[in-house]
Scaffold this active site. Sequence first.
Site, PDB file in Angstrom:
ATOM      1  N   LEU C 213      -6.689  69.277  27.852  1.00 47.43           N
ATOM      2  CA  LEU C 213      -8.166  69.214  28.048  1.00 47.43           C
ATOM      3  C   LEU C 213      -8.901  70.189  27.027  1.00 47.43           C
ATOM      4  O   LEU C 213      -8.689  71.094  26.590  1.00 47.43           O
ATOM      5  CB  LEU C 213      -8.204  69.892  29.329  1.00 47.43           C
ATOM      6  CG  LEU C 213      -9.639  70.228  29.992  1.00 47.43           C
ATOM      7  CD1 LEU C 213     -10.018  68.685  30.528  1.00 47.43           C
ATOM      8  CD2 LEU C 213      -9.379  71.062  31.177  1.00 47.43           C
ATOM      9  N   ASP C 214     -10.179  69.618  26.818  1.00 49.24           N
ATOM     10  CA  ASP C 214     -11.304  70.320  25.965  1.00 49.24           C
ATOM     11  C   ASP C 214     -10.671  70.410  24.319  1.00 49.24           C
ATOM     12  O   ASP C 214     -11.113  71.278  23.637  1.00 49.24           O
ATOM     13  CB  ASP C 214     -11.682  71.396  26.633  1.00 49.24           C
ATOM     14  CG  ASP C 214     -12.263  71.221  27.768  1.00 49.24           C
ATOM     15  OD1 ASP C 214     -12.814  70.111  28.208  1.00 49.24           O
ATOM     16  OD2 ASP C 214     -12.521  72.162  28.482  1.00 49.24           O
ATOM     17  N   GLU C 215      -9.650  69.897  24.094  1.00 47.03           N
ATOM     18  CA  GLU C 215      -8.973  70.401  22.839  1.00 47.03           C
ATOM     19  C   GLU C 215      -8.563  69.328  21.706  1.00 47.03           C
ATOM     20  O   GLU C 215      -8.139  69.478  20.644  1.00 47.03           O
ATOM     21  CB  GLU C 215      -7.607  71.178  23.021  1.00 47.03           C
ATOM     22  CG  GLU C 215      -7.823  72.491  23.751  1.00 47.03           C
ATOM     23  CD  GLU C 215      -6.885  73.348  23.981  1.00 47.03           C
ATOM     24  OE1 GLU C 215      -5.803  73.179  23.174  1.00 47.03           O
ATOM     25  OE2 GLU C 215      -6.890  74.544  24.518  1.00 47.03           O
TER      26      GLU C 215
END
Lengths: 269, 269, 269, 269
Positions: C213-215
Amino acid sequence: MDGPDHKGLIFTVTKVLYEYHQNIIRNDEYVSPSGYFFMRTEFEGIIDPEIVLNALKESLPKGLRLRLKSDKKKDIVVMVTREHYCVAELLVRYAFDELGANIKAVIGNYNTLRSLVEKFNIPYYHVSHEGLTREQHEEKILSILLRYQPEFVVLAKYMRILSPEFVRHFPEKIVNIHHSFLPAFIGANPYRQAYDRGVKIIGATAHFVNENLDEGPIIAQDVKRVSHRHSATEMAKLGRDIEKSVLSEALKLVFSDRVFISGNRTIIL
Amino acid sequence: MDGPDHKGLIFTVTKVLYEYHQNIIRNDEYVSPSGYFFMRTEFEGIIDPEIVLNALKESLPKGLRLRLKSDKKKDIVVMVTREHYCVAELLVRYAFDELGANIKAVIGNYNTLRSLVEKFNIPYYHVSHEGLTREQHEEKILSILLRYQPEFVVLAKYMRILSPEFVRHFPEKIVNIHHSFLPAFIGANPYRQAYDRGVKIIGATAHFVNENLDEGPIIAQDVKRVSHRHSATEMAKLGRDIEKSVLSEALKLVFSDRVFISGNRTIIL
Amino acid sequence: MDGPDHKGLIFTVTKVLYEYHQNIIRNDEYVSPSGYFFMRTEFEGIIDPEIVLNALKESLPKGLRLRLKSDKKKDIVVMVTREHYCVAELLVRYAFDELGANIKAVIGNYNTLRSLVEKFNIPYYHVSHEGLTREQHEEKILSILLRYQPEFVVLAKYMRILSPEFVRHFPEKIVNIHHSFLPAFIGANPYRQAYDRGVKIIGATAHFVNENLDEGPIIAQDVKRVSHRHSATEMAKLGRDIEKSVLSEALKLVFSDRVFISGNRTIIL
Amino acid sequence: MDGPDHKGLIFTVTKVLYEYHQNIIRNDEYVSPSGYFFMRTEFEGIIDPEIVLNALKESLPKGLRLRLKSDKKKDIVVMVTREHYCVAELLVRYAFDELGANIKAVIGNYNTLRSLVEKFNIPYYHVSHEGLTREQHEEKILSILLRYQPEFVVLAKYMRILSPEFVRHFPEKIVNIHHSFLPAFIGANPYRQAYDRGVKIIGATAHFVNENLDEGPIIAQDVKRVSHRHSATEMAKLGRDIEKSVLSEALKLVFSDRVFISGNRTIIL
């Protein structure tokens, strides 16, 4: 409020507000070098603001102009030619109650944008300029505008020049988006001009329209970087995003009564 | 002034200024969500400002902190390690009377920057950390600082971590420039981290130093665009220009008494 | 094309193009520090590009991946929750043939945006997550997606976390807009976090979604300045404009085949 | 290299480099709409680059101009009037070996900056214009310049207009920093003009000087936001930071041989 500066204006205002048990939430003032005073005060309390306004009017020197910001949304009419992106932005914001204004109608000198506008259930008037003198064309537009009595007219890529006579009907009430970083590239084909001059940054300008084309008070500006790789056409494409966001930003300020006009400059409080 | 919010604070201040024939040039206030009041008032008149200040103090509720901005420049000490660009910027601004502060001394844990600093006739203290515990090293620095009694300590690329004990000597008085867009890339090698994360924008942050490293109130930030073509080293080089301009901007605000601290946020009036 | 670097790759490509009478319009290449080669070549000529592609494949070392950019628009499906501004931007661009992609369908876990989407004659699927496990919900979405076989899935403010299993169906094919300047403020309520940290600049990030997530690899980022006057809510409002323009910019790059992925970084040629 | 475009130019260059066992690190080319070809190739290998250059010259059509970027720093002379900030930036960068050029001398029409320049052990020539015709003044400057034979002349806030005759001595060799976002506010007092026009953004422009004042090819530009609160004087102060960083950025490009001139535009490869 705005008007000629006097000693004690802020004191008088805060005194009245204090006596009427109003709480000041935010207060911004500005005095121009020519001695003109501008102030915007946000306050809250349980007394009817009209009563507070009257008390302020009585306490302040004559010659000051006071207005109460109403929560009522502004009625506006939008004028377009064939480009969709600015008016689309306004329509979407309006549809989701983010515009701070009611779009009463859209007037276009082409019929291109009718289907977009009507998706949002807003009347579209096609007023072609073909075969008409400027005077005749503007008269037709004017008759529609007068029917709606808009508080602001927004030129969302309306690509024809308005006559001083037309503009005089809406003093400080017409907002235009200009596709250049004014005062650079005044006039036609600004992206072509920008390409030819080899600038490394392009921009857009939202301004009030006065009787001198492209020279009214500037409300908002923004820019983006370009390189030699951008053709004039690519600059124009990139410019669209700037234009629509600058127009949005300017209208947000105008519709929330935060923009004052001081000669050819805007004071944003 | 700052302190707990009360009704009528602005009124009281403007009343006193009016009675003392002071003209308000600019007035900015802010009330935090937690009910704390901040105000910065620029006024002018012929009465001694100290007298006005006393009158204000008597009229205002207890618990409010009032300060008079003096025209006297702040005395500061600058701390450095080996990188020149931030301290050079400060030295040049100081030499041309643009810094709003007097650089009383520069302290470096290396001797690299002595010749630059001495060009500007400012004492340079080389306090090597080698062979010393953090405590011993900081004590040596502290003894120099206490001699100068600076109003602010500027960390212009001082690359060692300061202990909470050291920081406690200068509450809200140490300004640091951090080579990242905080809170992204806290800690060591931020440009390396930025490269590895593949960001498209890098930045720098000037902040007050508190006892938690990299977490003090932010004063100013700025950014620049990068692409995949920038190596971590090139990002660091590009970052230098951001760092020095952000530090300058932050110090300009701090030295002109425009920065208030509210918990972990700065209020800039 | 991309693949492990070899000496003479550019020479080989330009040789084949020369022999096939192709004119190179633009050529950009990049070699990563780990020795991976990326190149995007724009060329024109009268021979069928498929023939040129085959000739290139025969001349180049094995292990290089070559793709021909087709003029065919990408088929995409957009996923939303309740916020309109990103999907509205995509719908308007699509309606005026500016998106570089065909929006085949919009899937929402609320029904809020149905009326907006249907104005543009695009099928809207309401797949509520209520009463379902994540697995069940994603399975329902997946069955719709598989029907459309989109080349890209665009998360235009889809506010639910996707499982690694779901993401694995669309490797390097899901683009998300994140409402912060990543990697700052990962996780929930980034504008609240930004407010609490007192940052002076906020931003948004468009990135590919990978299993963390978000990476995933960042495609585009942009920022705007804020001050202490912006509440967390006002930051969020201001942030919307950044989010929609960053998502647009990222998609323009992705849909024109200009984005390569190198580990966790994007190479934009 | 630059010159009239021909088919196969990139192929020919990469072929020669391949045959001479050179590894291409980076290659950027651009063809102008008028059919002019620009290319900058970074390559490395064990053969003497002069030999590679000769091989390239033999293989390529006549009319192409090839230059080998040497690692030798450029010799430059800086011209100033009374403002320190641009020349100070250059002096500091030079002192720390970051300029990519050797400052051989500084010439000022005032003596104000002598002490700053001499701190850095660089000869300062005071050539007052008082009592001299433009021709006489420029002749005196020219005699100093000719002694140093600089590869570039940098106008770091040199506030006098140079005659076309003077400029002709240094074609494409004089870099100026202009205190406005050209082409806006050409001429005197641009910050005053910007204030009067009420712009919301100010800028600076670094450009080559040609025989038409303020109209040479632009190398770099940057901008900052201003508001109605900025007086013309404050705009000028804020502008200084833009000017010095834009000049630095432009010189970094010029001194690393990345700037080509195409008519009135720069191509930056």
